[in-house]
Structure formats: structure tokens, C-alpha cells
Design a protein around this motif. Sequence first.
Motif, PDB file in Angstrom:
ATOM      1  N   SER A 265     -14.969  78.688 102.825  1.00 52.55           N
ATOM      2  CA  SER A 265     -16.182  79.039 102.645  1.00 52.55           C
ATOM      3  C   SER A 265     -17.022  79.907 101.288  1.00 52.55           C
ATOM      4  N   ILE A 266     -17.299  80.602 101.947  1.00 56.86           N
ATOM      5  CA  ILE A 266     -17.439  82.068 101.592  1.00 56.86           C
ATOM      6  C   ILE A 266     -16.400  82.644 101.017  1.00 56.86           C
ATOM      7  N   MET A 267     -14.618  81.636 100.281  1.00 58.58           N
ATOM      8  CA  MET A 267     -13.622  83.301 100.306  1.00 58.58           C
ATOM      9  C   MET A 267     -13.978  83.441  98.784  1.00 58.58           C
ATOM     10  N   PRO A 268     -14.879  82.036  97.746  1.00 59.94           N
ATOM     11  CA  PRO A 268     -15.154  82.683  96.325  1.00 59.94           C
ATOM     12  C   PRO A 268     -16.190  83.653  96.389  1.00 59.94           C
ATOM     13  N   ALA A 269     -16.698  83.816  97.088  1.00 61.66           N
ATOM     14  CA  ALA A 269     -17.220  85.640  97.109  1.00 61.66           C
ATOM     15  C   ALA A 269     -16.383  86.697  97.541  1.00 61.66           C
ATOM     16  N   LEU A 270     -15.918  86.805  98.365  1.00 62.67           N
ATOM     17  CA  LEU A 270     -14.570  87.724  99.142  1.00 62.67           C
ATOM     18  C   LEU A 270     -13.638  87.980  97.905  1.00 62.67           C
ATOM     19  N   ASP A 271     -12.800  86.719  97.419  1.00 64.10           N
ATOM     20  CA  ASP A 271     -12.041  86.883  96.240  1.00 64.10           C
ATOM     21  C   ASP A 271     -12.520  87.480  95.308  1.00 64.10           C
ATOM     22  N   ARG A 272     -13.340  87.371  94.993  1.00 64.38           N
ATOM     23  CA  ARG A 272     -14.596  87.767  93.048  1.00 64.38           C
ATOM     24  C   ARG A 272     -14.760  89.719  94.082  1.00 64.38           C
ATOM     25  N   TYR A 273     -15.039  89.488  94.748  1.00 64.50           N
ATOM     26  CA  TYR A 273     -16.006  91.268  94.936  1.00 64.50           C
ATOM     27  C   TYR A 273     -14.897  92.272  95.344  1.00 64.50           C
ATOM     28  N   PHE A 274     -14.039  92.104  96.423  1.00 63.98           N
ATOM     29  CA  PHE A 274     -12.660  92.020  96.693  1.00 63.98           C
ATOM     30  C   PHE A 274     -11.166  92.240  96.284  1.00 63.98           C
ATOM     31  N   LYS A 275     -11.624  91.930  94.847  1.00 64.83           N
ATOM     32  CA  LYS A 275     -10.346  91.341  94.523  1.00 64.83           C
ATOM     33  C   LYS A 275      -9.614  92.599  94.471  1.00 64.83           C
ATOM     34  N   ASP A 276      -9.345  93.632  93.570  1.00 63.51           N
ATOM     35  CA  ASP A 276      -9.280  94.698  93.261  1.00 63.51           C
ATOM     36  C   ASP A 276      -8.845  96.146  94.993  1.00 63.51           C
ATOM     37  N   ASN A 277      -8.917  95.305  95.354  1.00 62.83           N
ATOM     38  CA  ASN A 277      -9.067  96.509  97.005  1.00 62.83           C
ATOM     39  C   ASN A 277      -8.885  95.087  98.323  1.00 62.83           C
ATOM     40  N   LYS A 278      -7.768  94.962  98.403  1.00 59.80           N
ATOM     41  CA  LYS A 278      -7.142  94.250  99.454  1.00 59.80           C
ATOM     42  C   LYS A 278      -6.985  94.675 100.678  1.00 59.80           C
ATOM     43  N   ALA A 279      -7.864  96.022 101.067  1.00 59.32           N
ATOM     44  CA  ALA A 279      -7.710  96.372 102.350  1.00 59.32           C
ATOM     45  C   ALA A 279      -9.840  95.842 102.744  1.00 59.32           C
ATOM     46  N   GLU A 280     -10.172  95.817 102.019  1.00 55.97           N
ATOM     47  CA  GLU A 280     -11.590  95.768 102.806  1.00 55.97           C
ATOM     48  C   GLU A 280     -11.467  94.089 102.397  1.00 55.97           C
ATOM     49  N   HIS A 281     -10.693  93.619 101.623  1.00 56.83           N
ATOM     50  CA  HIS A 281     -10.557  91.920 101.609  1.00 56.83           C
ATOM     51  C   HIS A 281     -10.469  91.488 102.807  1.00 56.83           C
ATOM     52  N   ARG A 282      -9.198  92.453 103.210  1.00 53.86           N
ATOM     53  CA  ARG A 282      -8.870  92.130 104.517  1.00 53.86           C
ATOM     54  C   ARG A 282     -10.078  92.036 105.609  1.00 53.86           C
ATOM     55  N   ALA A 283     -10.379  93.326 105.608  1.00 63.30           N
ATOM     56  CA  ALA A 283     -11.302  93.791 106.288  1.00 63.30           C
ATOM     57  C   ALA A 283     -12.325  92.532 106.508  1.00 63.30           C
ATOM     58  N   ALA A 284     -13.104  92.130 104.853  1.00 62.20           N
ATOM     59  CA  ALA A 284     -13.905  91.399 104.772  1.00 62.20           C
ATOM     60  C   ALA A 284     -14.078  89.728 105.937  1.00 62.20           C
ATOM     61  N   MET A 285     -12.743  89.111 105.731  1.00 63.17           N
ATOM     62  CA  MET A 285     -12.391  88.164 106.283  1.00 63.17           C
ATOM     63  C   MET A 285     -12.274  88.660 107.412  1.00 63.17           C
ATOM     64  N   MET A 286     -12.181  89.600 108.810  1.00 61.02           N
ATOM     65  CA  MET A 286     -11.502  90.298 109.681  1.00 61.02           C
ATOM     66  C   MET A 286     -13.594  89.867 110.398  1.00 61.02           C
ATOM     67  N   ARG A 287     -14.097  90.070 109.903  1.00 56.94           N
ATOM     68  CA  ARG A 287     -15.685  90.124 110.365  1.00 56.94           C
ATOM     69  C   ARG A 287     -15.900  88.274 110.280  1.00 56.94           C
ATOM     70  N   HIS A 288     -15.764  87.659 109.712  1.00 57.09           N
ATOM     71  CA  HIS A 288     -15.771  86.380 109.583  1.00 57.09           C
ATOM     72  C   HIS A 288     -15.604  85.795 110.413  1.00 57.09           C
ATOM     73  N   THR A 289     -14.806  85.558 111.348  1.00 56.27           N
ATOM     74  CA  THR A 289     -13.830  85.337 112.261  1.00 56.27           C
ATOM     75  C   THR A 289     -14.813  85.445 113.331  1.00 56.27           C
ATOM     76  N   THR A 290     -15.456  85.753 113.877  1.00 60.97           N
ATOM     77  CA  THR A 290     -16.779  85.639 114.317  1.00 60.97           C
ATOM     78  C   THR A 290     -17.179  84.631 114.986  1.00 60.97           C
ATOM     79  N   TRP A 291     -17.597  84.245 115.885  1.00 61.50           N
ATOM     80  CA  TRP A 291     -18.005  82.555 116.220  1.00 61.50           C
ATOM     81  C   TRP A 291     -19.078  82.341 115.704  1.00 61.50           C
ATOM     82  N   TYR A 292     -19.237  80.767 114.909  1.00 62.31           N
ATOM     83  CA  TYR A 292     -19.902  80.375 113.842  1.00 62.31           C
ATOM     84  C   TYR A 292     -20.322  79.229 113.767  1.00 62.31           C
TER      85      TYR A 292
END
Length: 275
Positions: free
Chosen positions: A43-70
Motif C-alpha cells: 500500500s505504501i510502496m508509491p511513497a517509498l518509490d517516490r522518496y527513495f527513487k535514487d537511493n536503492k539502499a534506503e529504499h531496501r531499508a524502508a521496505m525492511m522496516r515495514h515487514t513488522t507486524w501490522y
Amino acid sequence: MRFTKNVTPEDRKMLNRIFLRSFTVFASRAGATKTHAPGFMYSIMPALDRYFKDNKAEHRAAMMRHTTWYNITQNVGTFVMGLVASMEKKKAENSKFDAESTVAIKTSLMGPLSGIGDSIFWGVLRVIAAGIGISLASQGSIFGPILFLLIYNIPSILTRYYLTYAGFTLGDTFIQDMYESGSMKLLNKAASTLGLMMIGCMTATMVKFQTKLSIPIKGGKAILMQSYLDQLWKGLVPLALTLLCYWLLSKKVNVNWILLGILVLSLVLGLVGVV
């Protein structure tokens, strides 16, 4: 609404995509430890793709942050999605921003928001919609199920939409301000009270019992047992049956067994001529 006024076209496009994707949150489940984390991440991938478009490492880290329980009642869960999008924006703009605070705030809001969502949408709105829908459907009207869907889904979808923007624009202090002012406690209390009132009204109007038993009077008209029951306490049997079902539910009895028991009881009473 004011939530959508000061939003740039780029932000609006992103938030609309998040809103549309939010309907898929419960389509996936990653076990008991992560629950609907994959759906939230999608659901929040549009935000991650937009804000970390040029920083693959941060994009990956952001995705990992949101693998927690929801797990949040999704009628109100889009508030967290908008909030997370705003916090990920802060992280993209400031490398020193504590990214773990995003997860902490998301987790801390699950309980309060689910309490509000369950009380209003499951405890009140769904009950009202079902009451109206069942009343019309029992009369053979096709508008019964249609009105049920409209009454429940229109407020739900509008709430999802505007809360996506509210989370993005109001920021992480909104819920805290509501708690400090006492508004959150008042809202929960009002929603719970209204829900109990609606359940009471539905019990009185939807649960029926009319016995055919009577006391014969020699040379006179038989006395119907129902008249005595009504004089003693009108609706006593439906109330007692409702309370019995509630007690069984509190004892963790499967709802399917309760429904089967009511069905069997109705058939038996009908066959022996009690009702």
C-alpha cells in the motif's frame, strides 16, 4: 476538506495510489508474527518509490522496516499509511531522522485506531446497515442487501480516503493531542454507547417469540400464555435468548454451534406446537 487543500499534485497522486492500494491489505497474511505486513508494504510502496527513487539502499531499508507486524481496522488504517508516508518523506530529506520512530508510531497507533474503527464501523455502522437491510429483505425487497452495502461502504470508503490525507498532513502529533485533550476517550465512550443502544434496538425488533400455548377455560375463551408473558415483561423470551447467546459467546463457544442450536430449538418448538 482542509486535509486535501494544501497538498501538491504530486502528493495527491501518491496518496490516491496509497488509498486505492489500501483495499488489498487483508488480501495477504504472513503468519501470526507479521500478519498483514505484506499488504501494508504494498500500500505504501508509491511513497517509498517516490522518496527513495535514487537511493536503492534506503529504499531496501524502508521496505525492511515495514515487514513488522501490522493489523489495524482498515476503515481507519489509511491514517497510518498517510502518516508513514509523511515520515518516510522526512527520512528522505534528513538522513539523521530516526527511521525507527516510524515503526514505533505505527505500532503504537494500532490499538487506539482499531478501538475507534471497531466501535464505529463494526459496532455501530454495520449494525445500523444490517438492521435496515434485514428489515427490507424480510419483506421481500431487493433494496435490503443493496442498502446494507451502500450504508456501510459509502462512509467507510470516504473515511479511508480522507484519513489517508489526514495522516499525511496532520503528522504524528494528532493522536497524541487527542489523548491529551480527552477527545479520544470521549469518542470511544460515545461510539460504544451508541453501539450498545443499536444492539438493544435490534434485539427488541428482530428477535421474535410468539407462543401458541393457552390455558383452556371451560365455557369461556382460552387464555393465551403470550398475554401473561407480555404483562410480566414484554420481550422477556427474546431478551433471555439474546443474553444466553451472549453468555455462550463469552465462554468461547463457536458461533456456528450457537446458530445451529437456535435453528434446532426453533424447529423443535414449531413441531410440538409451542410457537
